[in-house]
Design a protein around this motif. Structure first.
Motif, short mmCIF file in Angstrom:
data_model
loop_
_atom_site.label_atom_id
_atom_site.label_comp_id
_atom_site.label_asym_id
_atom_site.label_seq_id
_atom_site.Cartn_x
_atom_site.Cartn_y
_atom_site.Cartn_z
N SER A 225 1.29 -1.16 -0.45
CA SER A 225 -0.12 -0.18 -0.13
C SER A 225 1.15 1.68 -0.08
CB SER A 225 -0.94 -0.14 1.14
OG SER A 225 -1.85 -0.92 1.51
N LEU A 226 1.29 1.36 0.39
CA LEU A 226 2.80 2.13 0.71
C LEU A 226 3.31 2.57 -0.70
CD1 LEU A 226 3.96 4.39 2.86
CD2 LEU A 226 5.43 3.16 2.93
N ALA A 227 4.01 0.89 -1.16
CA ALA A 227 4.75 1.44 -2.76
C ALA A 227 3.30 2.25 -3.48
CB ALA A 227 4.87 0.50 -2.85
N SER A 228 2.64 1.79 -3.63
CA SER A 228 1.59 2.25 -4.34
C SER A 228 0.60 3.08 -4.41
CB SER A 228 0.65 0.62 -4.44
OG SER A 228 -0.73 0.79 -3.67
N GLY A 229 0.30 3.61 -3.00
CA GLY A 229 0.21 5.12 -2.40
C GLY A 229 -1.85 3.93 -3.08
N GLN A 230 -2.31 3.15 -2.92
CA GLN A 230 -3.78 2.82 -2.39
C GLN A 230 -3.61 1.80 -1.36
OE1 GLN A 230 -5.47 2.33 -5.92
NE2 GLN A 230 -4.11 0.21 -6.89
N ILE A 231 -4.35 1.60 -0.65
CA ILE A 231 -5.18 0.67 -0.31
C ILE A 231 -4.54 -0.80 -0.68
CG2 ILE A 231 -6.20 -0.61 2.18
CD1 ILE A 231 -7.24 1.98 2.82
N GLU A 232 -3.91 -1.93 -0.18
CA GLU A 232 -3.55 -2.95 -0.97
C GLU A 232 -4.41 -4.31 0.21
OE1 GLU A 232 -2.78 -3.21 -3.71
OE2 GLU A 232 -1.93 -1.77 -4.83
N SER A 233 -4.94 -5.42 -0.93
CA SER A 233 -5.48 -6.78 0.18
C SER A 233 -4.43 -7.50 -0.17
CB SER A 233 -6.33 -6.08 0.40
OG SER A 233 -7.36 -6.93 -1.18
N ASN A 234 -4.47 -8.75 1.04
CA ASN A 234 -3.88 -9.82 1.08
C ASN A 234 -4.44 -11.03 0.32
OD1 ASN A 234 -1.09 -8.87 1.91
ND2 ASN A 234 -2.41 -8.60 4.12
N VAL A 235 -3.99 -11.90 0.18
CA VAL A 235 -4.90 -12.79 -0.50
C VAL A 235 -4.81 -13.88 0.39
CG1 VAL A 235 -5.00 -14.62 -2.11
CG2 VAL A 235 -4.43 -12.96 -3.07
N SER A 236 -3.62 -14.07 1.38
CA SER A 236 -4.16 -15.09 1.85
C SER A 236 -3.46 -14.74 3.61
CB SER A 236 -2.45 -16.36 1.65
OG SER A 236 -2.99 -16.88 3.41
N ASN A 237 -4.29 -15.51 5.39
CA ASN A 237 -4.27 -14.44 6.49
C ASN A 237 -2.92 -15.56 6.46
OD1 ASN A 237 -5.79 -16.50 7.12
ND2 ASN A 237 -6.94 -14.90 7.72
N GLN A 238 -2.13 -16.24 6.25
CA GLN A 238 -1.32 -17.34 6.53
C GLN A 238 0.40 -16.52 7.21
OE1 GLN A 238 -2.87 -20.32 7.72
NE2 GLN A 238 -4.72 -19.29 6.99
N THR A 239 -0.04 -16.89 8.77
CA THR A 239 1.40 -15.98 9.65
C THR A 239 1.11 -16.69 10.74
OG1 THR A 239 2.63 -14.39 10.00
CG2 THR A 239 0.69 -13.52 9.79
N VAL A 240 2.77 -16.37 11.38
CA VAL A 240 2.30 -16.95 12.48
C VAL A 240 2.76 -16.36 13.58
CG1 VAL A 240 5.28 -16.41 12.22
CG2 VAL A 240 4.24 -18.66 14.10
N ALA A 241 2.53 -14.66 12.42
CA ALA A 241 2.20 -13.34 14.06
C ALA A 241 0.64 -13.10 13.35
CB ALA A 241 3.06 -12.31 12.62
N ASP A 242 -0.34 -13.59 13.85
CA ASP A 242 -1.53 -13.52 14.06
C ASP A 242 -2.38 -12.41 13.68
OD1 ASP A 242 -1.33 -14.42 16.77
OD2 ASP A 242 -2.98 -13.64 17.45
N GLY A 243 -2.16 -11.83 14.98
CA GLY A 243 -1.84 -10.34 14.77
C GLY A 243 -2.07 -9.15 14.25
N LEU A 244 -0.84 -9.33 13.12
CA LEU A 244 -0.94 -8.80 12.24
C LEU A 244 -1.94 -9.01 10.95
CD1 LEU A 244 3.07 -8.32 12.23
CD2 LEU A 244 1.02 -7.01 13.51
N ARG A 245 -2.47 -9.98 10.67
CA ARG A 245 -3.13 -10.43 9.73
C ARG A 245 -4.24 -9.35 8.68
NH1 ARG A 245 -4.03 -16.35 12.59
NH2 ARG A 245 -2.69 -16.98 12.17
N THR A 246 -5.26 -8.59 9.88
CA THR A 246 -5.64 -7.42 9.02
C THR A 246 -5.42 -6.13 7.91
OG1 THR A 246 -6.13 -7.47 11.17
CG2 THR A 246 -7.65 -5.57 9.81
N ASN A 247 -5.69 -5.92 7.25
CA ASN A 247 -5.31 -4.69 6.20
C ASN A 247 -5.84 -3.82 6.85
OD1 ASN A 247 -4.94 -6.34 3.98
ND2 ASN A 247 -7.34 -7.00 3.72
N LEU A 248 -4.97 -2.58 6.02
CA LEU A 248 -5.57 -0.73 7.20
C LEU A 248 -6.13 -0.33 6.49
CD1 LEU A 248 -1.49 0.42 4.70
CD2 LEU A 248 -2.25 -0.30 7.33
N GLY A 249 -6.70 -0.13 7.25
CA GLY A 249 -8.23 0.80 7.40
C GLY A 249 -7.82 2.05 6.44
N ASP A 250 -8.62 2.64 6.45
CA ASP A 250 -8.90 4.27 5.01
C ASP A 250 -7.57 5.25 6.14
OD1 ASP A 250 -11.39 5.16 7.08
OD2 ASP A 250 -12.04 5.87 5.51
#
Length: 325
Positions: A225-250
């Motif tokens: 998102s920082l690179a593109s200048g717009q909010i991007e989303s994730n296809v998967s939420n598979q990470t050991v860091a379970d608290g960081l699976r959420t996408n950014l808000g506006d």
């Protein structure tokens, strides 16, 4: 209910005065957590690392700050109907304990696969839990039904200026309690409440520091998102860091896009290794999401060599029966 200061709702990103008032208002709800340094990790990284230990915060995570800040911005009639949210764990606990302190009900929507230690804590604070599937759509659909039934006020996990103002207070304390001049202040990023709050606090209260984010490569929407200048989303939420699976808000994205020049990404292996380093070298418990900034420091030593770096250790609510190492 403690003698707390009611806060006005925020309709735009908090300014310096908002952050100062927020910090004063939430004092009955939080601990002032310590800032620790470890010679071994300094040597390993080639930098001076100062860790703000929010794993020692009430409910074991920084989320208590944002939940209290948002709740204190509700009117008394709104508050009396209770507080509601959706969360996989730490924000859920924070809203549940805030409601308990305020003497109002808490209604929490949690995914079926939320960490057991976090579910148990939410139950222990007396909240009513409604389970859902672990998708953003089902979380929101289930929450909407709970709010419609109870009339409770929804406290968003991150995309709320009141929450952002509360999360900013961790970096405010880090800056105030650190004698050294910081070059960088680092926080992990999921939904962006902590990172955007940290960026505002650093902008208002630090002489020269920049705020950098860190994120798992498996869920690198914030970096993209920082690179593109717009909010991007994730296809998967598979990470050991379970608290960081959420996408950014506006709201969080707008602050991060303006105030955060760099978000570094790290692998699952690097996150787990960093988590283990903190357990073994600092002798404190942190959860995987918490280890992501240290993993970034160790992954990109050329960016940090000789710098003084403040790192928000976000929480310590880990299931010790299911450690990743």
């Amino acid at each position: 209910m403690p003698n707390s200061i009611d806060l006005l709702p925020l309709w735009e990103a908090p300014n310096q005065a908002d952050l100062l008032l927020t910090h004063e208002a939430i004092q009955p709800f939080i601990h002032r957590t310590p800032v620790l340094e470890n010679a071994s990790l300094n040597a390993m990284s080639g930098a001076k690392l100062l860790f703000k230990c929010e794993n020692f915060q009430k409910i074991g995570a920084f989320k208590m700050r944002g939940a209290a800040s948002a709740a204190l911005r509700l009117s008394p009639p709104e508050r009396e109907k209770g507080l509601a949210t959706h969360s996989s764990g730490n924000h859920a606990q924070a809203v549940a304990l805030t409601a308990q302190i305020l003497g109002v009900p808490a209604y929490i929507v949690m995914p079926h696969d939320a960490p057991r230690v976090k579910v148990a804590a939410v139950e222990g604070y007396g909240a009513t839990i409604t389970y859902c599937e672990n998708t953003p759509q089902d979380r929101q659909r289930t929450l909407d039904a709970v709010v419609a039934k109870t009339g409770a006020a929804f406290i968003h996990p991150f995309n709320d200026y009141g929450v952002i103002a509360g999360q900013a207070t961790a970096a405010m304390e880090l800056i105030a309690d650190t004698k050294a001049v910081l070059d960088v202040v680092m926080a992990p990023v999921g939904g962006g409440g902590l990172l955007s709050g940290t960026a505002l606090a650093t902008r208002y209260f630090s002489l020269q520091a920049e705020t950098w984010g860190a994120e798992p490569r498996n869920v690198d929407d914030a970096a993209r998102s920082l690179a593109s200048g717009q909010i991007e989303s994730n296809v998967s939420n598979q990470t050991v860091a379970d608290g960081l699976r959420t996408n950014l808000g506006d709201k969080t994205f707008a602050i991060i896009h303006k105030r955060v020049p760099r978000i570094l990404v790290v692998s699952e292996r690097e996150i787990i290794a960093a988590m283990r380093h903190v357990w073994e070298r600092m002798k404190i418990i942190i959860e995987p999401s918490c280890a992501v900034p240290l993993a970034a420091v160790l992954r990109y030593p050329e960016l940090f060599a000789g710098k003084t770096v403040g790192i928000i250790l976000t929480g310590g609510n880990v299931d010790v029966d299911a450690l990743p190492f």
